[in-house]
Design an enzyme around this catalytic site. Structure first.
Site, mmCIF file in Angstrom:
data_model
loop_
_atom_site.group_PDB
_atom_site.id
_atom_site.type_symbol
_atom_site.label_atom_id
_atom_site.label_comp_id
_atom_site.label_asym_id
_atom_site.label_seq_id
_atom_site.Cartn_x
_atom_site.Cartn_y
_atom_site.Cartn_z
ATOM 1 N N GLU A 121 32.855 -19.362 5.304
ATOM 2 C CA GLU A 121 32.401 -18.804 6.563
ATOM 3 C C GLU A 121 31.252 -19.471 6.838
ATOM 4 O O GLU A 121 30.163 -18.817 6.509
ATOM 5 C CB GLU A 121 32.398 -17.312 6.410
ATOM 6 C CG GLU A 121 33.785 -16.692 6.324
ATOM 7 C CD GLU A 121 33.451 -15.089 6.521
ATOM 8 O OE1 GLU A 121 32.304 -14.703 6.988
ATOM 9 O OE2 GLU A 121 34.137 -14.288 5.748
ATOM 10 N N GLU B 221 34.190 -11.080 0.322
ATOM 11 C CA GLU B 221 32.710 -10.727 -0.157
ATOM 12 C C GLU B 221 32.813 -9.545 -0.961
ATOM 13 O O GLU B 221 31.834 -8.505 -0.941
ATOM 14 C CB GLU B 221 31.810 -10.574 1.256
ATOM 15 C CG GLU B 221 31.694 -11.701 2.031
ATOM 16 C CD GLU B 221 30.810 -11.803 3.020
ATOM 17 O OE1 GLU B 221 30.502 -10.454 3.473
ATOM 18 O OE2 GLU B 221 30.037 -12.699 3.446
HETATM 19 C C1 GLA Z 1 31.077 -11.593 6.511
HETATM 20 C C2 GLA Z 1 32.546 -11.319 6.617
HETATM 21 C C3 GLA Z 1 33.194 -11.667 7.709
HETATM 22 C C4 GLA Z 1 32.372 -11.291 9.203
HETATM 23 C C5 GLA Z 1 30.957 -12.030 9.093
HETATM 24 C C6 GLA Z 1 30.108 -11.732 10.268
HETATM 25 O O1 GLA Z 1 30.861 -12.995 6.142
HETATM 26 O O2 GLA Z 1 33.152 -11.884 5.507
HETATM 27 O O3 GLA Z 1 34.365 -10.911 7.951
HETATM 28 O O4 GLA Z 1 32.117 -9.925 9.208
HETATM 29 O O5 GLA Z 1 30.273 -11.360 7.890
HETATM 30 O O6 GLA Z 1 30.854 -12.007 11.445
#
Ligand code: GLA
Length: 581
Positions: free
Chosen positions: A234, A158
């Site tokens: 995700e 991210e």
């Molecule tokens: C983001 C991050 C993950 C995690 C999620 C919440 O997507 O990339 O590593 O922290 O949020 O669980």
């Protein structure tokens, strides 16, 4: 050798379209003897791939070290995935977020003056290079094109939510390639135009992270990734908990409906998490968007497999959905958890920190206020002496994250970062001032990553700045060994270690109830189960069966506040707390 590639519209495995149906399992949150069980259950849910992050700070607690023992044996984990007939995705960061201490970045990195993390800065890049060389040495022979399970790797995490240094991202990609990574690389970003623009680079496939409104989010992703397969890297199927907050759950039916909509588009998915596991030891992260909120010990995440790896309603709902899009294996009968064994155990033989400090660590002297980083500790006693008139106010810049204040051994109060405490009135100005300070977990998202822990100055008592300090860095790993060289004290105020012997007829998974305790840390047979806190939401700590033994076992508790009831209670089911305030 199998060939995995990114085609015009699909992932291609041996030239044929392949929909990745993956689930996240963090090897570093699961006892290694349970990896095979969790992977097998993920397969039974219908997954064809397992994804894991790699936590740099866990592998490299000190620069130059790369620990792959026990729960950090990435190679063994990937081999277990392959043995189950599944593919793998590896996301080695260097930053991983993941509700993990400091988002996986080692604390030592931030001690280098002028270091610039997550950007093209020479000191940072040098350290990243050392880390990735070690990780990629493990992953390289396990890539699909070498007969291994690894289909693809993710670069950074991210990144568009943090920065826009494309030179840094390109440098990372070149490093992955120079280290022999030949399978496809991807980036992940939240499906916002600015984030996808800043976090992606040409030539590296973009993926998204989201848990709802999938069709709309995939359309946003498509604007930034005009060709090739769409992937939700995700798919958030639950969420994590903070101390003092509710336990987060999501509806199994609604999550399954969303997963169905996502899979129906033909997109690939990585379900975050298929099984969350546990923040054993002192590994949890924290958030701070104005209020510091440390993440709890359980990483159950309301995932399809619960913290003990048992299939939940979400497991069955997800499996039914996946069965509409891909073949799923037949299910065996899963055993129900039995009744908790009748165990009588009592915590006793207290060793009080303030009565026997020399047994807990080695004193060091300082002529100015050190941070916890300066003394390489996550828990420490700070001591100075006062000789002032009246009842002065102690005030400091910030406490990271919780300090228990004592004057001549008597408790004065607690300074808590979560409550924005920065001052406390002392009952008198003379005597021995002790502050017992806990790092409750480093922030893993946003600008406060990497900040030093401990007492952050300036620290003043009345109008004066204490001229000298002594510190006692406490190695929490050594707490279960205290009794070998130290005689018990009487129970009393302040941090006190207790132990309890208990006997089992068989070594199976258990939970220990923590609701009769205050705040602290617990170990079973030397294995640190993590932190507990009466404010919840969780009121149990998970004890993996493999750390237990048929016969004699030992529970050790370091209670920071008070332990009104020394009786130990076990359960076979978790109590993760209320889902609403
Ligand atoms: C983001 C991050 C993950 C995690 C999620 C919440 O997507 O990339 O590593 O922290 O949020 O669980």
């Amino acid at each position: 050798m199998p060939d995995f590639a990114i085609g015009e519209s699909d992932f291609l495995l041996d030239g044929k379209p392949f929909q990745i149906i993956s689930g996240a399992l963090h090897y570093f949150r699961i006892h290694p003897d349970q990896w095979a069980d969790r992977i097998e259950k993920a397969r039974l849910m219908g997954l064809n791939t397992i994804e894991t992050y790699v936590p740099w700070n866990a592998h490299s607690p000190r620069r130059g070290v790369f620990d792959t023992s026990g729960m950090l044996d990435l190679e063994l984990f990937l081999r277990r995935v392959a043995e189950a007939g599944l593919h793998a995705i590896v996301r080695p960061g260097p930053y991983i977020c993941a509700e993990w201490d400091n988002g996986g970045l080692p604390a030592w990195l931030f001690r280098e003056p002028g270091v610039g993390v997550r950007r093209y800065e020479p000191q940072y890049l040098a350290a990243v290079g050392e880390y990735l060389t070690e990780v990629l040495r493990i992953v390289r022979p396990l890539q699909t094109d070498q007969g291994g399970p690894v289909l693809l790797l993710q670069v950074e995490n991210e990144y568009g939510a943090f920065g826009n240094d494309s030179t840094y991202l390109k440098w990372l990609v070149e490093l992955f390639r120079a280290q022999g990574i030949t399978v496809p690389l991807v980036t992940v970003d939240q499906p916002e135009d600015e984030m996808l623009s800043a976090g992606g680079i040409d030539g590296v496939h973009r993926t998204g992270s989201f848990g709802s409104r999938s069709v709309e989010r995939l359309a946003t992703l498509r604007n930034h990734q005009p060709t090739g397969p769409l992937m939700c890297m995700e798919f958030w199927d639950g969420w994590f908990d903070d101390w003092g907050g509710p336990h987060h759950t999501t509806s199994a039916t609604e999550a399954a409906t969303e997963l169905d909509a996502l899979l129906a588009t033909g997109a690939s998915v990585n379900i975050y998490m298929v099984h969350g596991g546990t923040n054993f030891g002192l590994t949890n992260g924290a958030n701070d968007k104005g209020v510091y909120r440390p993440t709890v010990t359980s990483y159950d995440y309301d995932a399809p497999l619960d913290e003990a790896g048992r299939p939940t309603a979400k497991f069955h709902a997800f499996r039914d959905v996946i069965a509409r899009h891909a073949p799923v294996p037949p299910l065996p009968d899963f055993p129900e958890p039995g009744a908790a064994p009748e165990i009588t155990a009592t915590l006793g033989e207290p060793i009080r920190l303030l009565d026997r400090p020399d047994s807990w660590g080695t004193w060091r002297g300082h002529d100015s206020l050190p941070t916890l980083d300066d003394i390489d500790a996550q828990f420490a006693l700070y001591r100075t002496s006062l000789d002032l008139e009246g009842s002065p106010i102690l005030q400091l810049g910030e406490v990271r994250d919780r300090a228990q204040v004592f004057l001549d051994g008597d408790p004065v109060g607690v300074l808590s970062r979560a409550d924005h405490d920065r001052a406390i009135t002392l009952p008198r100005g003379r005597g021995r001032l002790d502050l017992i300070v806990e790092d409750q977990g480093r922030v893993n998202y946003g600008p406060r990553i990497g900040e030093p822990k401990g007492l952050i100055g300036p620290l003043q008592v009345g109008a004066t700045t204490p001229a000298s300090w002594q510190t006692l860095a406490i190695d929490l790993n050594a707490v279960p060994e205290l009794w070998t060289a130290t005689l018990p004290t009487t129970a009393g105020v302040g941090p006190t270690a207790y132990r309890a012997a208990f006997s089992l007829t068989e070594a199976t998974d258990l939970f220990v109830r923590t609701d009769a305790w205050g705040k602290g840390f617990a170990w079973v047979n030397g294995f640190c189960l993590g932190r507990y806190w009466h404010r919840g939401p969780q009121h149990t700590l998970y004890i993996p069966g493999p750390v237990l033994r048929a016969g004699a076992n030992e529970l050790v508790v370091l209670e920071l506040d008070t332990l009104p009831d020394p009786a130990v209670r076990f359960s076979t089911v978790p109590d993760l707390g209320p889902t609403e305030y």
